[in-house]
Scaffold this motif. Structure first.
Motif, PDB file in Angstrom:
ATOM      1  N   VAL A 258       0.964  -1.579   0.244  1.00 64.37           N
ATOM      2  CA  VAL A 258       0.308   0.024   0.576  1.00 64.37           C
ATOM      3  C   VAL A 258       0.804   1.283   0.113  1.00 64.37           C
ATOM      4  O   VAL A 258       1.889   1.352   0.658  1.00 64.37           O
ATOM      5  CB  VAL A 258      -0.923   0.085   1.095  1.00 64.37           C
ATOM      6  CG1 VAL A 258      -2.067   0.979   1.291  1.00 64.37           C
ATOM      7  CG2 VAL A 258      -1.580  -1.238   1.225  1.00 64.37           C
ATOM      8  N   THR A 259       0.633   1.547  -0.665  1.00 65.86           N
ATOM      9  CA  THR A 259       1.308   3.486  -1.274  1.00 65.86           C
ATOM     10  C   THR A 259       0.595   4.738  -1.088  1.00 65.86           C
ATOM     11  O   THR A 259      -0.424   4.725  -1.961  1.00 65.86           O
ATOM     12  CB  THR A 259       2.722   3.067  -2.398  1.00 65.86           C
ATOM     13  OG1 THR A 259       3.314   1.645  -2.265  1.00 65.86           O
ATOM     14  CG2 THR A 259       3.304   4.298  -2.748  1.00 65.86           C
ATOM     15  N   ASN A 260       1.243   5.428  -0.579  1.00 65.18           N
ATOM     16  CA  ASN A 260       0.780   6.915  -0.809  1.00 65.18           C
ATOM     17  C   ASN A 260       1.794   7.715  -0.303  1.00 65.18           C
ATOM     18  O   ASN A 260       2.474   8.201   0.485  1.00 65.18           O
ATOM     19  CB  ASN A 260      -0.519   7.427   0.120  1.00 65.18           C
ATOM     20  CG  ASN A 260       0.202   7.316   1.511  1.00 65.18           C
ATOM     21  OD1 ASN A 260       0.165   5.966   2.499  1.00 65.18           O
ATOM     22  ND2 ASN A 260       0.107   8.014   2.555  1.00 65.18           N
ATOM     23  N   ALA A 261       1.376   9.070  -0.891  1.00 66.19           N
ATOM     24  CA  ALA A 261       2.067  10.098  -1.015  1.00 66.19           C
ATOM     25  C   ALA A 261       1.994  10.723   0.215  1.00 66.19           C
ATOM     26  O   ALA A 261       0.859  10.931   0.592  1.00 66.19           O
ATOM     27  CB  ALA A 261       2.119  11.234  -2.340  1.00 66.19           C
TER      28      ALA A 261
ATOM     29  N   GLN B 140       5.746  14.407   7.369  1.00 66.43           N
ATOM     30  CA  GLN B 140       4.906  14.043   7.832  1.00 66.43           C
ATOM     31  C   GLN B 140       6.407  12.812   7.086  1.00 66.43           C
ATOM     32  O   GLN B 140       6.826  11.348   8.518  1.00 66.43           O
ATOM     33  CB  GLN B 140       3.935  12.994   6.789  1.00 66.43           C
ATOM     34  CG  GLN B 140       3.405  13.428   7.243  1.00 66.43           C
ATOM     35  CD  GLN B 140       2.263  12.605   5.636  1.00 66.43           C
ATOM     36  OE1 GLN B 140       2.125  12.421   4.880  1.00 66.43           O
ATOM     37  NE2 GLN B 140       0.907  13.379   5.957  1.00 66.43           N
ATOM     38  N   ALA B 141       7.579  12.351   6.010  1.00 68.69           N
ATOM     39  CA  ALA B 141       8.322  11.896   6.189  1.00 68.69           C
ATOM     40  C   ALA B 141       9.288  11.664   7.156  1.00 68.69           C
ATOM     41  O   ALA B 141      10.162  11.558   7.610  1.00 68.69           O
ATOM     42  CB  ALA B 141       9.265  12.126   5.180  1.00 68.69           C
TER      43      ALA B 141
ATOM     44  N   GLY C  63       9.983   0.505   9.883  1.00 72.29           N
ATOM     45  CA  GLY C  63       8.133   1.739  10.095  1.00 72.29           C
ATOM     46  C   GLY C  63       8.531   0.332  11.608  1.00 72.29           C
ATOM     47  O   GLY C  63       7.355  -0.027  11.928  1.00 72.29           O
ATOM     48  N   ALA C  64       9.436  -0.938  12.345  1.00 69.13           N
ATOM     49  CA  ALA C  64       9.832  -1.515  13.301  1.00 69.13           C
ATOM     50  C   ALA C  64       8.302  -0.991  14.227  1.00 69.13           C
ATOM     51  O   ALA C  64       7.347  -1.947  14.818  1.00 69.13           O
ATOM     52  CB  ALA C  64      10.596  -2.231  13.903  1.00 69.13           C
ATOM     53  N   ARG C  65       8.476  -0.161  14.996  1.00 65.47           N
ATOM     54  CA  ARG C  65       7.586   0.348  16.129  1.00 65.47           C
ATOM     55  C   ARG C  65       6.543   1.016  15.384  1.00 65.47           C
ATOM     56  O   ARG C  65       5.349   0.912  16.835  1.00 65.47           O
ATOM     57  CB  ARG C  65       8.765   1.993  16.205  1.00 65.47           C
ATOM     58  CG  ARG C  65      10.022   2.115  17.258  1.00 65.47           C
ATOM     59  CD  ARG C  65      10.816   3.238  17.442  1.00 65.47           C
ATOM     60  NE  ARG C  65      12.159   3.175  16.968  1.00 65.47           N
ATOM     61  CZ  ARG C  65      12.975   4.425  16.939  1.00 65.47           C
ATOM     62  NH1 ARG C  65      12.100   5.592  17.472  1.00 65.47           N
ATOM     63  NH2 ARG C  65      14.200   3.427  18.416  1.00 65.47           N
ATOM     64  N   LEU C  66       5.975   1.348  14.853  1.00 66.03           N
ATOM     65  CA  LEU C  66       5.021   1.376  13.717  1.00 66.03           C
ATOM     66  C   LEU C  66       4.097   0.154  14.348  1.00 66.03           C
ATOM     67  O   LEU C  66       2.647   0.206  14.958  1.00 66.03           O
ATOM     68  CB  LEU C  66       4.723   1.570  12.471  1.00 66.03           C
ATOM     69  CG  LEU C  66       4.959   3.198  12.174  1.00 66.03           C
ATOM     70  CD1 LEU C  66       5.380   3.369  10.575  1.00 66.03           C
ATOM     71  CD2 LEU C  66       5.047   4.319  12.755  1.00 66.03           C
TER      72      LEU C  66
ATOM     73  N   SER D  64      10.054   7.633   1.342  1.00 66.16           N
ATOM     74  CA  SER D  64      11.206   8.876   1.051  1.00 66.16           C
ATOM     75  C   SER D  64      10.540   9.620   1.800  1.00 66.16           C
ATOM     76  O   SER D  64       9.896  10.043   2.232  1.00 66.16           O
ATOM     77  CB  SER D  64      11.460   8.295  -0.571  1.00 66.16           C
ATOM     78  OG  SER D  64      10.391   9.141  -0.665  1.00 66.16           O
ATOM     79  N   THR D  65      10.762  11.114   0.860  1.00 65.24           N
ATOM     80  CA  THR D  65      10.285  12.360   1.427  1.00 65.24           C
ATOM     81  C   THR D  65       9.098  12.603   0.672  1.00 65.24           C
ATOM     82  O   THR D  65       9.107  13.695   1.325  1.00 65.24           O
ATOM     83  CB  THR D  65      11.211  13.655   0.871  1.00 65.24           C
ATOM     84  OG1 THR D  65      11.325  13.436  -0.427  1.00 65.24           O
ATOM     85  CG2 THR D  65      12.969  13.155   1.295  1.00 65.24           C
ATOM     86  N   ASP D  66       8.825  11.464  -0.160  1.00 68.91           N
ATOM     87  CA  ASP D  66       7.498  12.611  -0.341  1.00 68.91           C
ATOM     88  C   ASP D  66       6.766  10.558  -0.543  1.00 68.91           C
ATOM     89  O   ASP D  66       5.412  10.862  -1.327  1.00 68.91           O
ATOM     90  CB  ASP D  66       7.495  12.673  -2.567  1.00 68.91           C
ATOM     91  CG  ASP D  66       8.469  11.832  -3.127  1.00 68.91           C
ATOM     92  OD1 ASP D  66       9.028  10.463  -2.781  1.00 68.91           O
ATOM     93  OD2 ASP D  66       8.895  12.256  -4.058  1.00 68.91           O
ATOM     94  N   GLN D  67       6.702   9.740  -0.120  1.00 67.71           N
ATOM     95  CA  GLN D  67       6.089   8.405  -0.735  1.00 67.71           C
ATOM     96  C   GLN D  67       6.301   7.307   0.978  1.00 67.71           C
ATOM     97  O   GLN D  67       7.601   7.444   1.308  1.00 67.71           O
ATOM     98  CB  GLN D  67       6.225   7.982  -1.463  1.00 67.71           C
ATOM     99  CG  GLN D  67       4.980   7.985  -2.646  1.00 67.71           C
ATOM    100  CD  GLN D  67       5.812   7.421  -3.929  1.00 67.71           C
ATOM    101  OE1 GLN D  67       6.941   7.003  -4.297  1.00 67.71           O
ATOM    102  NE2 GLN D  67       4.743   7.106  -4.585  1.00 67.71           N
ATOM    103  N   VAL D  68       5.312   6.799   0.831  1.00 69.92           N
ATOM    104  CA  VAL D  68       5.418   5.801   2.220  1.00 69.92           C
ATOM    105  C   VAL D  68       4.935   4.248   1.565  1.00 69.92           C
ATOM    106  O   VAL D  68       3.400   4.604   0.745  1.00 69.92           O
ATOM    107  CB  VAL D  68       5.320   5.834   3.320  1.00 69.92           C
ATOM    108  CG1 VAL D  68       3.150   6.404   3.461  1.00 69.92           C
ATOM    109  CG2 VAL D  68       5.099   5.167   4.350  1.00 69.92           C
TER     110      VAL D  68
END
Length: 329
Positions: A247-250, A255-256, A267-270, A314-318
């Motif tokens: 699942v990808t979103n800008a 946020q980054a 993302g382990a802590r998430l 990255s700076t603009d996507q997760v």
């Protein structure tokens, strides 16, 4: 394909059917039990109305069913569900808190956002009405998955062997549109799907509900944070006999930066809970535990550490991904 290592093997001798981690309605205090049954009846009623009147249900009546989830008394039940149980002196254990999270969220989260649309907007858009129907169906199944005695006959049917196709999941999510929460950067969002696998997904409804719980957690998370209203779901087969779901979103630079400071490696802590931005901190723990069960792993820590699920940005996507065993044959 570069997100996680391959192959990712299953350590189970049998296929995971989603039957573990269930709770009882008796785990909830009486006020919450009333909310559970009220919401479940309403979800069943919406889906049954569509079944009884397809292929051309009355759009006004169907819109009324949808809007009921954003109106009293159902909106009160959705908001209050779990409050009494969580506030009791004995409180609730971590697993029950996660169950409450998915009972309040899951497909109900999007269904309530649909219910906030005007009647005319709903009536004039068959795609929105149809999406609302499937949200109600999915949330009722998620409730039966979470609560073993909510509807014993319905759960027994969910446990029956019946192959579920991945194509049905793709069709459900392709072009899915939803309003985003009030604090989200954009007003509405749309899901696009690309799958490189066309085959079996699950061996029964109960297993399919486990996958639904994961997807709704990840898509609901993306609805909260997408900055351009676009959410991409990609599904690819990987060795050995697994499907990779991404699942990808800008996201914004802010946020980054938050992820850099708080999410940890991959993302382990998430996934371990307690790290959230405006939420409860429990939503991404459920996917980790279900994935660990599906592959026969020791625990959530092993699932994240070995790449069975994770997050990169990255700076603009997760990108947040998980794996699920393919159903061969």
């Amino acid at each position: 394909m570069e997100l996680a290592p391959v192959p990712l093997r299953s350590h189970r001798k049998d296929r995971y059917r989603g039957s573990d981690r269930g709770r009882s309605v008796s785990d909830f205090l009486p006020p919450d039990r009333e909310h559970l049954y009220s919401l479940y009846r309403a979800l069943q009623s919406l889906y049954q109305y569509w079944l009884d009147h397809r292929p051309e249900p009355d759009p006004t009546a169907l819109a009324r069913h949808n809007r009921a989830f954003a109106s009293p008394p159902l909106v009160g039940s959705a908001e209050a569900l779990g409050t009494a149980t969580l506030a009791a002196p004995a409180g609730a254990d971590a697993a029950l808190r996660r169950a409450i999270h998915d009972l309040r969220g899951g497909a109900l989260f999007a269904l309530r956002l649909y219910g906030e649309l005007g009647e005319e907007e709903l009536e004039e858009d068959p795609d929105l009405l149809r999406a609302g129907v499937f949200l109600a169906r999915d949330q009722a199944k998620i409730m039966r998955h979470l609560l073993v005695d909510l509807d014993p006959e319905g759960r027994a049917r969910d446990e029956e062997e019946r192959i579920h196709s991945l194509d049905d999941v793709v069709a459900k999510w392709q072009g899915f549109e939803a309003r985003t929460p009030p604090a989200a950067p954009v007003r509405r969002a749309r899901v696009s799907v690309r799958s490189e696998w066309s085959g079996g997904l699950a061996s029964c409804c109960l297993e399919a509900s486990a996958v639904d719980r994961i997807l709704y957690n990840l898509v609901n998370n993306a609805l909260r944070f997408t900055v351009d209203g676009e959410i991409a779901l990609r599904i690819v087969p990987v060795p050995e006999s697994a499907l990779r779901w991404v699942v990808t979103n800008a996201i914004s630079p802010d946020q980054a930066g938050w992820l850099d400071r708080n999410a940890g490696h991959l993302g382990a802590r998430l996934f371990h809970g307690g790290r959230t931005r405006g939420g409860t901190g429990t939503g991404l723990t459920t996917p980790g535990e279900l994935v660990a069960s599906a592959f026969g792993l020791r625990d959530l820590a092993e699932a994240v550490g070995e790449g069975y699920l994770g997050a990169r940005w990255s700076t603009d996507q997760v990108h947040i991904w998980f794996h699920w065993p393919r159903l061969e044959g």
